[in-house]
Design an enzyme around this catalytic site. Structure first.
Site, PDB file in Angstrom:
ATOM      1  CB  SER A   1      -0.680   0.141   1.289  1.00  0.00           C
ATOM      2  OG  SER A   1      -1.395   1.301   1.509  1.00  0.00           O
TER       3      SER A   1
ATOM      4  CE1 TYR B   1      -4.462  -2.220   4.784  1.00  0.00           C
ATOM      5  CE2 TYR B   1      -3.506  -0.218   4.613  1.00  0.00           C
ATOM      6  CZ  TYR B   1      -4.161  -1.155   3.812  1.00  0.00           C
ATOM      7  OH  TYR B   1      -3.993  -1.467   2.507  1.00  0.00           O
TER       8      TYR B   1
END
Ligand code: NAD
Length: 256
Positions: free
Chosen positions: A144, A157
């Site tokens: 990401s 995350y």
């Protein structure tokens, strides 16, 4: 047909980016194994529907990537049914929105279990097959932009994706002698179910788009195009890299 006759496993392939990568790989001639998580009838149906629609051989394989025994069984099944394993895309991922001060141990372990342990276990099981086969291979991680950019409210995350960045870089070193290349794809804002809340809120959506230099959300197809290149023979000299697919988002954030 850039992936003709290659066998590829894609985790979390019943929706979003994983589904897009699987469809593109199949269109490029690969035999594809679509992993879906257990306990979700819609996920199973979506994976089985996709498999039925491909013109190349494909299988839907159940398995929770955060469970070692299920990962081993899944990889064994892929090799048994499709004959070998050339490409593995560790794509399955989850996020929990929670302020750091309120994040529970359960939430932390759940996110790290799927995003980090899952990436470790799946890539390790796949790499062991590739080493045994000889002839190299391709490992891809779906990290990401948050492998690099902080995101308040998503500490677990971001920690998982930052760790996947170092996992990838280490594996690139350790697996190079086996001609297994290892790379990350770092998507920005992609229109998939993980972003449902933003996509369904016009104000949040407009705010998000205003931060993206190319002025739109990305699509699973945008990500699949880069995954196809990295999985192909053309990327044989590319390892240890992160490829951002983010419409310029990362550059925008570093301006301020
Ligand atoms: P998504 O929610 O559609 O896909 C995630 C997939 O992972 C789902 O199919 C889900 O069933 C599967 N999954 C979850 N837990 C699992 C488990 N334990 N075992 C097996 N499968 C499991 O969202 P997406 O956007 O397609 O996300 C795919 C990957 O891309 C994730 O790793 C995510 O972090 C990453 N990513 C997405 C974006 C974005 O904007 N959409 C941005 C950056 C990174």
């Amino acid at each position: 047909m850039r992936l003709k006759d290659k066998v590829a496993l894609i985790t979390g392939a019943s929706s979003g980016i994983g589904a897009g990568v699987a469809a593109r790989f199949a269109a490029e001639g690969a035999y594809v194994a679509l992993n879906f998580r257990p306990g979700s009838a819609p996920d199973r149906e979506a994976a089985e529907r996709a498999v039925a629609g491909f013109t190349t051989r494909a299988v839907a394989v159940e398995g929770d990537v955060s469970d070692r025994a299920q990962v081993e069984a899944m990889v064994d099944r892929v090799v048994r049914e499709l004959g070998r394993l050339d490409v593995c895309v560790c794509n399955a991922g989850i996020e929990v929105r929670r302020d750091f001060l309120d994040t529970t141990d359960e939430e932390w372990h759940r996110v790290l279990g799927v995003n980090l342990f899952g990436a470790f276990a799946v890539s390790q099981a796949a790499a062991r097959v590739m080493v045994r086969q000889g002839g190299g291979g391709r490992l891809l991680f779906m990290s990401s932009v948050h492998e690099d950019i902080p995101f308040p409210g998503y500490t677990s995350y971001c920690a998982s994706k930052g760790a996947v960045r170092m996992l990838m870089r280490n594996l690139a070193m350790e697996l190079a002698p086996h001609r297994i290349t290892v790379n990350n794809i770092a998507p920005g804002a992609i229109a998939t179910p993980i972003n449902r809340a933003v996509l369904e809120d016009p104000v949040a959506y407009a705010n998000a788009v205003s931060e993206i230099p190319l002025g739109r959300f990305g699509t699973p197809e945008d990500v699949a195009a880069v995954a196809t290149f990295l999985a192909s023979d053309e990327a044989g000299y590319v390892t240890g890299s992160t490829y951002y697919v983010d419409g310029g988002l990362t550059q925008q954030v570093t301006l301020y």
